[in-house]
Scaffold this motif. Structure first.
Motif, PDB file in Angstrom:
ATOM      1  N   ALA A  17       0.845  -1.206   0.043  1.00  0.00           N
ATOM      2  CA  ALA A  17      -0.113   0.096   0.055  1.00  0.00           C
ATOM      3  C   ALA A  17       0.980   1.266  -0.229  1.00  0.00           C
ATOM      4  CB  ALA A  17      -0.952  -0.028   1.238  1.00  0.00           C
ATOM      5  N   LEU A  18       1.999   1.155  -0.640  1.00  0.00           N
ATOM      6  CA  LEU A  18       2.767   2.432  -0.985  1.00  0.00           C
ATOM      7  C   LEU A  18       2.675   3.109  -2.503  1.00  0.00           C
ATOM      8  CD1 LEU A  18       6.043   1.104   0.569  1.00  0.00           C
ATOM      9  CD2 LEU A  18       4.477   2.467   1.696  1.00  0.00           C
ATOM     10  N   ALA A  19       2.791   4.218  -2.271  1.00  0.00           N
ATOM     11  CA  ALA A  19       2.462   5.159  -3.623  1.00  0.00           C
ATOM     12  C   ALA A  19       3.807   5.160  -4.377  1.00  0.00           C
ATOM     13  CB  ALA A  19       1.803   6.408  -3.301  1.00  0.00           C
ATOM     14  N   GLN A 141       3.096   9.042   0.669  1.00  0.00           N
ATOM     15  CA  GLN A 141       1.628   9.131   0.476  1.00  0.00           C
ATOM     16  C   GLN A 141       1.069  10.137  -0.122  1.00  0.00           C
ATOM     17  OE1 GLN A 141      -0.029   5.983   0.607  1.00  0.00           O
ATOM     18  NE2 GLN A 141       1.708   4.800   1.313  1.00  0.00           N
ATOM     19  N   THR A 142       1.534  11.322   0.493  1.00  0.00           N
ATOM     20  CA  THR A 142       0.872  12.701   0.023  1.00  0.00           C
ATOM     21  C   THR A 142       2.141  13.743  -0.299  1.00  0.00           C
ATOM     22  OG1 THR A 142       1.154  13.553   2.405  1.00  0.00           O
ATOM     23  CG2 THR A 142      -1.050  12.266   1.595  1.00  0.00           C
ATOM     24  N   ASP A 145       4.096  14.358   2.880  1.00  0.00           N
ATOM     25  CA  ASP A 145       5.106  13.506   2.986  1.00  0.00           C
ATOM     26  C   ASP A 145       6.548  13.615   2.535  1.00  0.00           C
ATOM     27  OD1 ASP A 145       3.607  11.871   4.679  1.00  0.00           O
ATOM     28  OD2 ASP A 145       2.983  10.299   3.100  1.00  0.00           O
ATOM     29  N   LYS A 204      -6.608   7.633  -4.355  1.00  0.00           N
ATOM     30  CA  LYS A 204      -6.341   7.562  -3.295  1.00  0.00           C
ATOM     31  C   LYS A 204      -4.599   7.447  -3.037  1.00  0.00           C
ATOM     32  CE  LYS A 204     -10.482   5.365  -1.270  1.00  0.00           C
ATOM     33  NZ  LYS A 204     -11.104   4.234  -0.755  1.00  0.00           N
ATOM     34  N   THR A 205      -3.957   7.233  -4.207  1.00  0.00           N
ATOM     35  CA  THR A 205      -2.443   7.050  -4.087  1.00  0.00           C
ATOM     36  C   THR A 205      -1.958   8.187  -4.337  1.00  0.00           C
ATOM     37  OG1 THR A 205      -2.433   6.792  -6.598  1.00  0.00           O
ATOM     38  CG2 THR A 205      -2.765   4.890  -5.179  1.00  0.00           C
ATOM     39  N   PHE A 206      -0.460   8.253  -4.277  1.00  0.00           N
ATOM     40  CA  PHE A 206       0.072   9.541  -4.454  1.00  0.00           C
ATOM     41  C   PHE A 206      -0.025  10.150  -5.922  1.00  0.00           C
ATOM     42  CE2 PHE A 206       3.445  12.588  -5.496  1.00  0.00           C
ATOM     43  CZ  PHE A 206       3.856  13.151  -4.122  1.00  0.00           C
TER      44      PHE A 206
END
Length: 311
Positions: A17-19, A141-142, A145, A204-206
């Motif tokens: 669950a990493l972008a 993730q954002t 970040d 929802k991902t980066f």
């Protein structure tokens, strides 16, 4: 972020669950910000990591980390980078692997700081046992970040002011680009291709959040409504054709030899708006998978490519 083959790449993202992490517009290398490191600020602490002295032999096993280090002016302190770190061009590339890190090989570089993107094979414990300081910086993730990681690397390397300058410039540039996004009655739709096996990324991902900033609507969101794909579902040809995206963005140009021509040749895709209107965008694979300073370039490319669609 690292490039992988489409199947391994997307599967790893879904599990973790990493972008994420070269034929589109080539980005000129941006000179490092002014400002020299200072030893007077040490010791410094970031999280559980404390450095007593300014590191002079940094090993980066993260392409994004490498880009960040050079962007904040820490390039002269970097003595070795992994085999996937290809930007900037003068980064000291080695055969070290970030996928399968080897503690002995890393230790052989005599680092006083190692920058990692993940803890594969419990490499952090191995390096810690060798008394080698480690900064673990998972894929952002954002955008916040990314800003935090740049700031923390600035602190750890003695480049605090330069890191702050990079972050502020990114924020200013992104705000300016977003302000130029046309006001539309209906958002254009898009499909972002991670690989020819049709893995993609949701909002929802980066990467999905970058497209949202550009005012676009993601056709993949419905495919991962339950979150089981962790934001990285694999779509079928039928789903994509039925969704009829206005744009197709390819981040598998260099890794997998995909192009506007190969997309147009796919069976059944000739009816898609993106194909009919010649709105297939070939991205730079690396820029489209690394969440460092060049995210600004990615956003600019997306906005410029979609600017002509007003409604």
């Amino acid at each position: 972020m690292f490039r992988r083959t489409p199947r391994v790449f997307a599967a790893t993202l879904a599990v973790a669950a990493l972008a994420l992490g070269a034929c589109a517009e080539k980005t000129a290398e941006t000179p490092a910000p002014s400002g020299s490191p200072t030893a007077a600020a040490f010791p410094v602490t970031v999280g559980d990591l404390t450095l007593e002295q300014r590191p002079e032999r940094i090993v980066s096993l993260s392409p994004t980390g490498t880009e960040m280090l050079f962007a904040i002016g820490a390039g002269p302190q970097v003595t070795a980078v992994d085999d996937q770190s290809n930007f900037p061009a003068d980064a000291p590339k080695t055969d070290l692997s970030g996928y399968q890190p080897n503690a002995e090989a890393i230790a052989g570089k005599e680092p006083d700081l190692v920058v990692l993107a993940n803890d594969t094979n419990k490499i952090v414990d191995q390096l810690t046992a060798l008394k080698i300081p480690v900064y673990l910086t998972p894929a952002a993730q954002t955008l916040d970040d990314s800003y935090r990681q740049l700031t923390e690397l600035g602190t750890l390397t003695g480049n605090t002011d330069a890191a702050a300058d990079v972050v502020q410039r990114m924020k200013d540039d992104i705000a300016k680009i977003v302000a130029e996004v046309p006001q539309r009655v209906q958002a254009p739709t898009y499909f972002h291709e991670l690989g020819p096996e049709l893995y993609t990324a949701t909002s929802k991902t980066f990467i999905g959040s970058v497209y949202t900033l550009a005012g676009l609507e993601n056709i993949a969101d419905a495919a991962d409504a339950d979150g089981k794909s962790a934001g990285y579902p694999q779509l079928s040809q039928e789903v994509i054709v039925e969704a009829n995206p206005d744009f197709v963005f390819l981040s598998d140009v260099t890794c997998c030899q995909q192009s506007a021509a190969t997309v147009k040749a796919r069976s059944g895709w000739s009816s898609i708006n993106a194909v009919r209107n010649d709105q297939i965008v070939e991205l730079d694979d690396d820029i489209a998978s690394r969440w460092g300073p060049r995210v600004v370039d990615l956003l600019r490319t997306i906005v410029e490519a979609t600017a002509k669609v007003s409604e």
